[in-house]
Design an enzyme around this catalytic site. Structure first.
Site, PDB file in Angstrom:
ATOM      1  N   GLU A 280     -20.538  -7.386 -10.983  1.00  0.00           N
ATOM      2  CA  GLU A 280     -21.725  -8.228 -10.905  1.00  0.00           C
ATOM      3  C   GLU A 280     -21.479  -9.385  -9.953  1.00  0.00           C
ATOM      4  O   GLU A 280     -20.327  -9.765  -9.709  1.00  0.00           O
ATOM      5  CB  GLU A 280     -22.101  -8.735 -12.297  1.00  0.00           C
ATOM      6  N   GLY A 284     -17.217 -10.398 -10.408  1.00  0.00           N
ATOM      7  CA  GLY A 284     -16.173  -9.680  -9.688  1.00  0.00           C
ATOM      8  C   GLY A 284     -15.399  -8.741 -10.590  1.00  0.00           C
ATOM      9  O   GLY A 284     -15.960  -7.886 -11.270  1.00  0.00           O
ATOM     10  N   SER A 285     -14.067  -8.930 -10.631  1.00  0.00           N
ATOM     11  CA  SER A 285     -13.207  -8.047 -11.426  1.00  0.00           C
ATOM     12  C   SER A 285     -13.142  -8.444 -12.901  1.00  0.00           C
ATOM     13  O   SER A 285     -12.448  -7.793 -13.686  1.00  0.00           O
ATOM     14  CB  SER A 285     -11.787  -8.058 -10.840  1.00  0.00           C
ATOM     15  N   TRP A 309     -21.839  -4.134  -5.282  1.00  0.00           N
ATOM     16  CA  TRP A 309     -20.747  -3.261  -4.852  1.00  0.00           C
ATOM     17  C   TRP A 309     -20.739  -1.937  -5.619  1.00  0.00           C
ATOM     18  O   TRP A 309     -19.694  -1.442  -6.026  1.00  0.00           O
ATOM     19  CB  TRP A 309     -19.395  -3.955  -4.960  1.00  0.00           C
ATOM     20  N   ARG A 413      -7.103   4.240  -9.933  1.00  0.00           N
ATOM     21  CA  ARG A 413      -6.049   3.552  -9.183  1.00  0.00           C
ATOM     22  C   ARG A 413      -5.112   4.550  -8.504  1.00  0.00           C
ATOM     23  O   ARG A 413      -4.656   4.311  -7.379  1.00  0.00           O
ATOM     24  CB  ARG A 413      -5.293   2.615 -10.119  1.00  0.00           C
ATOM     25  N   GLN A 505      -2.205  -1.807  16.955  1.00  0.00           N
ATOM     26  CA  GLN A 505      -1.480  -2.615  17.933  1.00  0.00           C
ATOM     27  C   GLN A 505      -0.821  -1.744  18.995  1.00  0.00           C
ATOM     28  O   GLN A 505      -0.825  -2.079  20.185  1.00  0.00           O
ATOM     29  CB  GLN A 505      -0.424  -3.460  17.218  1.00  0.00           C
ATOM     30  N   HIS A 507      -1.904   0.957  20.096  1.00  0.00           N
ATOM     31  CA  HIS A 507      -2.954   1.454  20.982  1.00  0.00           C
ATOM     32  C   HIS A 507      -3.427   0.391  21.976  1.00  0.00           C
ATOM     33  O   HIS A 507      -4.193   0.723  22.889  1.00  0.00           O
ATOM     34  CB  HIS A 507      -4.165   1.922  20.165  1.00  0.00           C
ATOM     35  N   GLU A 532     -11.224  -0.966  -7.069  1.00  0.00           N
ATOM     36  CA  GLU A 532     -10.427  -0.400  -8.162  1.00  0.00           C
ATOM     37  C   GLU A 532      -9.427  -1.423  -8.699  1.00  0.00           C
ATOM     38  O   GLU A 532      -8.289  -1.096  -9.034  1.00  0.00           O
ATOM     39  CB  GLU A 532      -9.679   0.869  -7.696  1.00  0.00           C
ATOM     40  N   ALA A 534      -9.122  -5.664  -7.751  1.00  0.00           N
ATOM     41  CA  ALA A 534      -8.686  -6.476  -6.617  1.00  0.00           C
ATOM     42  C   ALA A 534      -7.202  -6.797  -6.757  1.00  0.00           C
ATOM     43  O   ALA A 534      -6.675  -6.946  -7.870  1.00  0.00           O
ATOM     44  CB  ALA A 534      -9.500  -7.769  -6.539  1.00  0.00           C
TER      45      ALA A 534
END
Length: 559
Positions: A280, A284-285, A309, A413, A505, A507, A532, A534
């Site tokens: 929400e 968050g988590s 999310w 996870r 980097q 590249h 899954e 933070a």
């Protein structure tokens, strides 16, 4: 020529000293965070910084221990080189983290001082990670084409890996750039063949139309398939399995027989597709703090509030919604339930669904720098009706939604760690190809020692993360490994950022161009440490807390 690699006893000794020190750090932190023998939330919050370091030290150390434990007398030189290189890099990091923890708590320092002065430690560092060792390891990584962290598989798992790698290379990868650059929704050209391959039923038991064994889990298969698909595209393929697994686990944990019989075959068939609505805007988590209201009405519940999310919410035909069915906020997670919201499938970036009963569900895709294809949505519920039949567990499931949701988090996870490994493997392989093809200052980029050193460390990290993911999958299949799943998720996701950064980097300017796949790997990898669980929440609320609880348990039993 590099020095001969040292006897593994030296690596075992170093890691043993560090293991003892990490355990002592956990015990010392636990002692400062307890009140009447129990961990106290306020004290834990006051020591978040050393707790975070503790969690990371545990993750790096476990990966190093696992990598070294896999070595055998007949192991490939490459496997030995990379395991020792990762062990040295991990040990160096763990030493620094223990130093940081010691700023806040008293730690016995004799063992660490002795280790730092031990000639064996210095010899291990030189033999595994001086410039000559890195050069040799880099050459070996180049020759491997990125096929690292190999473990023996039985025939069914080997065939599944081969099949999904081939599908990822031949079907997913050719579509990945357009999906990313044009911000498209995952097309049926990918979804339908994946349905036919049974990918949505990997966690659904066989009696319900899936392929999971009835009597145990097959986390290894999930890891292999997820990794293979993520190598082609994280957002367009690698993340498709996570949502049905979480909902499947919730239904297996709490659904009644009618709900399981109705929903599990549908999930296994990928029709409808599903999404998970937990997060929400203000929480968050913090799952226990969720506020989306579910109000009792005749025949069901009405939802009012917001979620954010919610990945794949537009395309999904059913949403697993965690809502507060008891208005008493003091109940925390005990006031939550899981409700299944049915809706039409939409391909666009916004939708409005109006029920005959008068309720409304509005969705808007959140513009993101990467992870395009599945799209994460903001959702708004206004008087949205959900029948009693769609409350997971029925009347007996009211107030148990937190537990049903957590039933799928271990698998989620593990899958996220596998996704990270897939993105890392794609990035490393791209870096190998480019460094061999690109000529600078009159020779291939791969001809420079710094390039080979970078490739060596990228390869060592990929191999260690893959091996740890396979190991933890085995623990999960035995009904164990909950905390270890958090550790491998923590390590692999941050590692994916590091490996994709170095690949980009190497590249140079082309790596920053959207036409280069490595730019997509880089922005996609960045999301892995966020969802899954933070990174910070996972490290503090799951890993560090679990380590301290174990330390308290050891102390208690000793007393």
């Amino acid at each position: 020529m590099p020095r001969p690699l040292p006897d593994l006893a030296t690596a075992h000794h170093v890691l043993s000293v560090l293991r003892s020190s990490v355990d002592q750090a956990a015990a010392a932190l636990a002692a400062q965070c307890t009140v009447s023998g129990k961990l106290d939330a306020r004290k834990l919050d006051a020591l978040q910084v050393p707790s975070f370091e503790l969690a990371w030290a545990a993750a790096e150390l476990l990966a190093a221990e696992n990598a070294i434990s896999l070595l055998r007398p007949d192991s490939r030189d490459l496997d030995r080189q990379l395991a020792l290189l990762f062990a040295v890099d991990a040990a160096t990091s763990v030493l620094a983290r223990l130093d940081a923890i010691a700023l806040d708590v008293d730690l016995p320092g004799d063992a660490l001082r002795e280790l730092r002065d031990d000639p064996r430690w210095h010899e291990l560092r030189r033999a595994a990670s001086d410039s000559r060792a890195l050069d040799a390891a880099g050459d070996a990584v180049l020759a491997s084409r990125g096929d690292l962290g190999i473990l023996p598989l039985d025939e069914p798992h080997a065939l599944a890996q081969d099949s999904f790698r081939r599908f990822s290379e031949e079907v997913v990868a050719p579509l990945a750039e357009e999906i990313h650059r044009e911000n498209l929704t995952v097309p049926e050209a990918l979804l339908q063949p994946l349905r036919e391959m049974g990918v949505f039923g990997l966690s659904v038991p066989e009696p319900y139309g899936g392929s999971a064994p009835e009597d145990k889990e097959d986390a290894l298969l999930m890891v292999l398939v997820t990794e293979a698909l993520s190598e082609g595209s994280l957002a367009a393929a690698g993340s498709l399995i996570t949502r049905p697994e979480i909902l499947t686990r919730a239904l297996l944990a709490g659904g009644d027989t009618q709900q399981q019989a109705h929903w599990l075959p549908k999930l296994a068939a990928g029709d409808p597709l599903c999404a998970i609505a937990i997060t929400e805007p203000d929480h968050g988590s913090d799952v226990a703090g969720l506020t989306l209201r579910a109000t009792r009405v005749p025949g069901g519940w009405k939802l009012d509030g917001a979620k954010t999310w919610c990945t794949f919410a537009g395309k999904a035909g059913v949403l697993m919604v965690v809502a507060r069915t008891d208005p008493d906020r003091s109940l925390g997670h005990k006031g939550l339930s899981v409700l299944l919201v049915e809706k039409p499938s939409y391909d666009g970036h916004a939708f409005v669904f109006r029920q005959e009963q008068g309720g409304t569900l509005t969705g808007r895709a959140i513009p993101t720098i990467g992870y395009r294809g599945m799209h994460s949505f903001d959702l708004a519920f206004e008087g949205f009706f959900v029948p009693d039949a769609n409350v997971v567990g029925g009347a007996q499931g009211v107030g148990k939604g937190f537990y049903y949701t957590m039933a799928g988090m271990v698998g989620g996870r593990m899958q996220t760690a596998a996704r990270a490994c897939g993105v890392m493997r794609a990035a490393l392989r791209a870096a190998i190809r480019y460094s061999e093809d690109r000529k600078v200052f009159g020779q291939p980029l791969a001809g420079f020692p710094l390039t080979r050193a970078k490739l060596a460390r990228m390869g060592a990290r990929l191999a260690a993360c893959r091996q740890l993911a396979f190991h933890v999958a085995g623990l999960v299949d035995q009904g164990e490994g909950r905390m270890e799943a958090s550790l491998v998720k923590l390590l692999a996701c941050r590692s994916a950022e590091m490996v994709t950064r170095e690949a980009l980097q190497l590249h140079g300017g082309m790596g920053y161009a959207e036409e280069s796949a490595v730019s997509r790997y880089f922005v996609d990898a960045r999301v892995l440490s966020i969802f899954e669980g933070a990174e910070e929440t996972l490290a503090l609320k799951v890993v560090a807390r679990s380590l301290m609880e174990r330390a308290l348990g050891v102390q208690g039993s000793a007393a």
